[in-house]
Design an enzyme around this catalytic site. Structure first.
Site, PDB file in Angstrom:
ATOM      1  N   GLY A 213       0.867  -1.247  -0.071  1.00  0.00           N
ATOM      2  CA  GLY A 213       0.038   0.261  -0.204  1.00  0.00           C
ATOM      3  C   GLY A 213       1.069   1.353   0.095  1.00  0.00           C
ATOM      4  O   GLY A 213       0.410   2.300  -0.661  1.00  0.00           O
ATOM      5  N   CYS A 214       1.847   1.239   0.775  1.00  0.00           N
ATOM      6  CA  CYS A 214       2.827   2.369   0.845  1.00  0.00           C
ATOM      7  C   CYS A 214       3.522   2.538  -0.543  1.00  0.00           C
ATOM      8  O   CYS A 214       3.751   3.962  -0.964  1.00  0.00           O
ATOM      9  CB  CYS A 214       3.672   2.263   2.288  1.00  0.00           C
TER      10      CYS A 214
END
Length: 158
Positions: free
Chosen positions: A43-44
């Site tokens: 996600g990051c």
């Protein structure tokens, strides 16, 4: 926790090259300050790459992008290099800015509750006040969402 209209807390944090950034240095410019949990996680990475890809549009609107996590400078350096990130990633291992902005709290992963960095974004106006806050961020398309919000507050259409 800070909210819209409040003065954004100042900070002094090193980026992936060890250069210290202070929010006060950006007075007169819009700042996209985004907090993320961990370097090089799915996600990051998606979120960081979307900010990388929207950087030109955000800069054209007078904004600078700053990412913040509790990771160390060395971790940021590797993450930025691996994905050709073109903006500062600020290291906050003592969680000073993270706590000042209220970007720390309870999280849940596979039914396990723990505390960590919350994925949040703050749009800070040229006077150093919070113009918009995203408390629950979906990394997919978030940078474009921020760019559209900045266009709207700057009166340049959305």
């Amino acid at each position: 926790m800070v909210d819209v209209g409040e003065r954004a807390p100042d900070f002094a944090l090193p980026d992936q090259e060890g250069r210290v950034h202070r929010l006060s240095e950006y007075k007169g410019r819009w700042v996209v300050l985004y907090f993320y949990p961990k370097d090089d996680t799915p996600g990051c990475t998606k979120e960081a790459c979307s900010f990388r890809d929207e950087k030109g549009r955000l800069e054209a609107l007078g904004a600078v992008v700053l990412g913040v996590s509790a990771d160390e400078v060395e971790s940021h350096r590797a993450f930025a290099g691996k994905y050709h990130l073109n903006f500062p990633l600020l290291a906050d291992p003592k969680k000073e800015a993270i706590l000042a902005y209220g970007a720390w709290g309870k999280k849940n992963l596979y039914g396990r509750e723990y505390e960590g960095v919350l994925r949040q974004t703050f749009l800070i106006d040229p006077e150093g006040r919070i113009a918009k806050v995203w408390r629950k961020v979906n990394p997919e398309g978030h940078a474009e969402e921020v760019a559209k919000a900045l266009e709207a507050v700057r009166g340049k259409g959305a």
